[in-house]
Design an enzyme around this catalytic site. Structure first.
Site, PDB file in Angstrom:
ATOM      1  N   ARG A 141       0.846  -1.187   0.000  1.00 30.02           N
ATOM      2  CA  ARG A 141       0.000   0.000   0.000  1.00 30.02           C
ATOM      3  C   ARG A 141       0.886   1.243   0.000  1.00 30.02           C
ATOM      4  O   ARG A 141       1.993   1.219   0.522  1.00 30.02           O
ATOM      5  CB  ARG A 141      -0.903   0.023   1.239  1.00 30.02           C
ATOM      6  CG  ARG A 141      -2.014  -1.012   1.198  1.00 30.02           C
ATOM      7  CD  ARG A 141      -2.972  -0.856   2.381  1.00 30.02           C
ATOM      8  NE  ARG A 141      -2.329  -1.188   3.643  1.00 30.02           N
ATOM      9  CZ  ARG A 141      -1.894  -0.306   4.520  1.00 30.02           C
ATOM     10  NH1 ARG A 141      -2.029   0.990   4.293  1.00 30.02           N
ATOM     11  NH2 ARG A 141      -1.323  -0.692   5.628  1.00 30.02           N
ATOM     12  N   HIS A 166     -10.720  -1.510  11.962  1.00 26.33           N
ATOM     13  CA  HIS A 166      -9.604  -2.364  11.518  1.00 26.33           C
ATOM     14  C   HIS A 166      -9.353  -3.409  12.599  1.00 26.33           C
ATOM     15  O   HIS A 166      -8.377  -3.330  13.340  1.00 26.33           O
ATOM     16  CB  HIS A 166      -8.380  -1.456  11.315  1.00 26.33           C
ATOM     17  CG  HIS A 166      -7.235  -2.117  10.624  1.00 26.33           C
ATOM     18  ND1 HIS A 166      -5.952  -1.620  10.676  1.00 26.33           N
ATOM     19  CD2 HIS A 166      -7.165  -3.226   9.847  1.00 26.33           C
ATOM     20  CE1 HIS A 166      -5.147  -2.385   9.961  1.00 26.33           C
ATOM     21  NE2 HIS A 166      -5.845  -3.369   9.456  1.00 26.33           N
ATOM     22  N   SER A 193      -0.077  -2.887  12.048  1.00 24.64           N
ATOM     23  CA  SER A 193       0.465  -4.000  11.259  1.00 24.64           C
ATOM     24  C   SER A 193       1.695  -4.584  11.960  1.00 24.64           C
ATOM     25  O   SER A 193       2.337  -3.919  12.771  1.00 24.64           O
ATOM     26  CB  SER A 193       0.804  -3.531   9.852  1.00 24.64           C
ATOM     27  OG  SER A 193       1.737  -2.495   9.927  1.00 24.64           O
ATOM     28  N   ALA A 194       1.971  -5.856  11.650  1.00 24.54           N
ATOM     29  CA  ALA A 194       3.119  -6.590  12.212  1.00 24.54           C
ATOM     30  C   ALA A 194       2.990  -6.842  13.716  1.00 24.54           C
ATOM     31  O   ALA A 194       3.980  -6.918  14.425  1.00 24.54           O
ATOM     32  CB  ALA A 194       4.429  -5.876  11.901  1.00 24.54           C
ATOM     33  N   ASP A 241      -9.307  -9.035   9.829  1.00 25.59           N
ATOM     34  CA  ASP A 241      -8.817  -7.698   9.468  1.00 25.59           C
ATOM     35  C   ASP A 241      -9.837  -6.573   9.692  1.00 25.59           C
ATOM     36  O   ASP A 241      -9.451  -5.500  10.102  1.00 25.59           O
ATOM     37  CB  ASP A 241      -8.380  -7.700   7.998  1.00 25.59           C
ATOM     38  CG  ASP A 241      -7.505  -6.503   7.634  1.00 25.59           C
ATOM     39  OD1 ASP A 241      -6.661  -6.113   8.462  1.00 25.59           O
ATOM     40  OD2 ASP A 241      -7.667  -5.960   6.527  1.00 25.59           O
ATOM     41  N   ARG A 262       1.871 -12.214  -0.238  1.00 23.41           N
ATOM     42  CA  ARG A 262       0.539 -12.460   0.331  1.00 23.41           C
ATOM     43  C   ARG A 262      -0.092 -13.749  -0.165  1.00 23.41           C
ATOM     44  O   ARG A 262       0.261 -14.263  -1.229  1.00 23.41           O
ATOM     45  CB  ARG A 262      -0.390 -11.304  -0.084  1.00 23.41           C
ATOM     46  CG  ARG A 262       0.037  -9.943   0.413  1.00 23.41           C
ATOM     47  CD  ARG A 262      -0.443  -9.726   1.812  1.00 23.41           C
ATOM     48  NE  ARG A 262       0.022  -8.467   2.388  1.00 23.41           N
ATOM     49  CZ  ARG A 262      -0.636  -7.821   3.348  1.00 23.41           C
ATOM     50  NH1 ARG A 262      -1.763  -8.298   3.814  1.00 23.41           N
ATOM     51  NH2 ARG A 262      -0.144  -6.714   3.860  1.00 23.41           N
TER      52      ARG A 262
END
Ligand code: OXD
Ligand code: MN
Length: 592
Positions: free
Chosen positions: A72, A229, A251-252, A280, A374
């Site tokens: 992204r 999210h 994220s992560a 998600d 992914r």
């Protein structure tokens, strides 16, 4: 092909877009397996997809994106509200009229020699009270096939849409995949998304981040619901009762792992079970019973491959064993299977890396898979998918969990003092940068509710919407918690084992929701007593002293934290709800 709908707003918009991008042909995606199969065939013939071993990975394909198009692009993502203030201080903004003109100039004529695929899709099960409809136009077969996994796609969508004008327009044009002309633009006031010059999932599967978070968060504010999210997880206790939680992490931080966790041996023996509802995104509404109910608007998982293995997340791995599209992973040419860093210790020697170059995993110093490679896997493949997954009514939420990656300061878990205090806890969510990312290590990055790149309007108004939802929910509101799996000792070792053992923390959280577990009041909220976290089976790994340490609040560290929060809050000016300013003041005075 003739149109599949007589909806005037759809037909006139498609006509307008056709005149702009000038496709050779229009293909209406009907959702049938026959049509998808012929599109897959075409993708293999053109080289856009590589068919994988039908025995070992039935129905699976590999796709490689351009090397400059692998993630992204937040710097090129815009919220185009009429007033700049409505996009707020955390979004990039462009004037809608200027932006439309710029994008139309880029997209003009770009479908020449290509087909225009019309993808009607529903986010959330078709016909669910939560569901919203979108139409994506794309010139990419990869997008068609991925969207067909990630959303409910096909003719049925036209039936439920009828003549309504309430649907989200999405134009994707691959153009030349030029990073200098790449733009991902949301027009929340027009229910419109335009994405140009990319073919990477997060930028082009418009139902996901663009619609289900950026546009939907704006719709939610206006219509009284929430697009977050968050993963959604069901936990079944030995009595057979299932309680649901949602959780937001930057994220992560292991969101997909938590969504599919395997209970520790002792818990399994007692009869605990986990059900995945989403990994998600959560759309949440007030149910008829006054509680907060959530659905996962998606129909598949767009997960990060590297690090996914039989130990870290066997359920995610199982999801990828059929009907899956892999993007930017390594190929094993000997048996036409795929590989990524962290899958196993047996990389292919006769391989092809994510860039398409010959690759020997045993000798090469290059990575075989891109770190953001992914898998796009159907949710129905998940061994622990919730039986409620396809029920449009959703699941009732007992707890909302926020979290981040903090070496210090934030304890393993704490419960907020109230809904508004919980909104404060979400608004100060942060992660520290690790050595894996470029830039300084240990820098605190604020990411409120993990929505920083995904909130489609002014984040100050977003906080206010959270507060308002709490007022509507009253005493039926879920309890709000914060977790931190990432505390480090002096030598930089993780102090909590994480993964399946996180259920031990979820267990305390659910007991708190039922009023059956004890807690200690601290300035930041309620923290478990060490004896309230079940360490059965991991006493060797986590001593009572370690547990005590990671549950301790250091007032000095938190005083420093409040300075960082005050600085962050300044950004929002008078859009910062007074309730949050009050929560910050309250925390400061409790620390003194
Ligand atoms: C994702 C993300 O891909 O949050 O889900 O970046
Ligand atoms: Mn995400």
């Amino acid at each position: 092909m003739t149109a599949k709908t007589s909806n005037k707003s759809v037909l006139s918009w498609i006509e307008e877009m056709k005149n702009l991008v000038k496709p050779d042909k229009v293909v209406w995606i009907d959702g049938s397996e026959e049509q998808l199969e012929s599109i897959r065939k075409e993708a293999v013939e053109t080289g856009e997809m590589i068919k994988l071993n039908e025995k070992k990975l039935p129905g699976c394909f590999l796709h490689r994106t351009a090397e400059n198009d692998v993630a992204r692009v937040e710097g090129r993502t815009f919220i185009c509200s009429r007033k700049e203030e409505d996009a707020g201080p955390t979004n990039h903004w462009m004037d809608p009229q200027k932006c439309y003109k710029m994008l139309y100039d880029i997209a003009r004529g770009s479908y020449q020699g290509r087909k225009m695929y019309v993808i009607p899709y529903s986010m959330a099960p078709i016909g669910s009270p939560f569901a919203k409809i979108g139409v994506e136009l794309t010139d990419s077969i990869y997008v068609v096939l991925n969207m067909s996994i990630m959303a409910r796609v096909g003719d049925k969508v036209w039936d439920v849409l009828g003549d309504s004008d309430d649907w989200v327009r999405g134009l994707h044009a691959k153009c030349d995949v030029d990073p200098e002309k790449r733009y991902i633009c949301q027009f929340p006031e027009d229910n419109t998304i335009i994405s140009v010059n990319s073919a990477y999932g997060g930028n082009v599967l418009l139902g996901k981040k663009c619609f289900a978070l950026r546009i939907a968060s704006y719709q939610g504010k206006n219509e009284g619901w929430m697009a977050e999210h968050m993963l959604i997880l069901g936990i079944q206790n030995p009595k057979g009762e299932i309680k649901y939680v949602t959780a937001a992490f930057p994220s992560a931080c292991g969101k997909t792992n938590l969504a599919m966790l395997i209970p520790p041996e002792g818990y399994r023996r007692k009869g605990y079970k986990i059900f995945t509802v989403g990994d998600d995104i959560a759309w949440m509404r007030l149910g008829p019973d006054g509680r907060l109910w959530a659905v996962n608007p998606e129909n598949g998982f767009f997960g990060v491959a590297p690090g996914t293995n039989e130990k870290s997340n066997p359920n995610a791995l199982a999801c990828t064993r059929q009907g899956t599209i892999f993007t930017n992973v390594a190929l094993n040419k000997d048996d036409m299977t795929v590989w990524w860093e962290g899958l196993d210790k047996n990389p292919p020697t006769n391989g092809v890396d994510w860039k398409g170059n010959p690759w020997n995993g045993k000798t090469s110093t290059e990575k075989g898979a891109h770190p953001n490679s992914r898998f796009t896997a159907p949710a129905k493949n998940c061994p622990c998918v919730s039986p409620e997954f396809n029920k449009g009514t959703g699941v009732p939420i007992s707890a909302i969990i926020f979290g981040g990656r903090r070496a210090q300061t934030t304890p393993l878990v704490y419960q907020s003092r109230s809904w508004n205090n919980g909104v404060f806890v979400g608004s100060i969510m942060a992660s520290e940068t690790t050595a894996a990312a470029s830039g300084a290590v240990g820098v605190v990055r604020r990411d409120p509710m993990a929505m920083l790149p995904f909130c489609g309007y002014n984040m100050g108004d977003y906080f206010a919407h959270w507060i308002e939802m709490g007022q509507k929910l009253g005493d039926k509101a879920p309890k709000i918690f914060n977790v931190n799996w990432f505390r480090l000792d002096k030598d930089g070792n993780f102090q909590w084992p994480g993964f399946g053992d996180n259920l031990r923390v979820l267990d305390w959280i659910l007991q708190r929701c039922e009023g059956t577990a004890d807690a200690v009041e601290t300035p930041i909220g309620y923290v478990p007593k060490p004896e309230d976290i079940n360490l059965e089976g991991i006493e060797d790994e986590v001593s009572k002293d370690t547990l005590k340490e990671i549950l301790t609040i250091d007032n000095g560290q938190w005083k420093k934290e409040t300075e960082g929060i005050a600085e962050f809050y300044k950004k929002f000016g008078d859009k910062l709800p007074k309730e949050l300013a009050k929560e910050l003041d309250g925390l400061k005075s409790r620390l003194n």
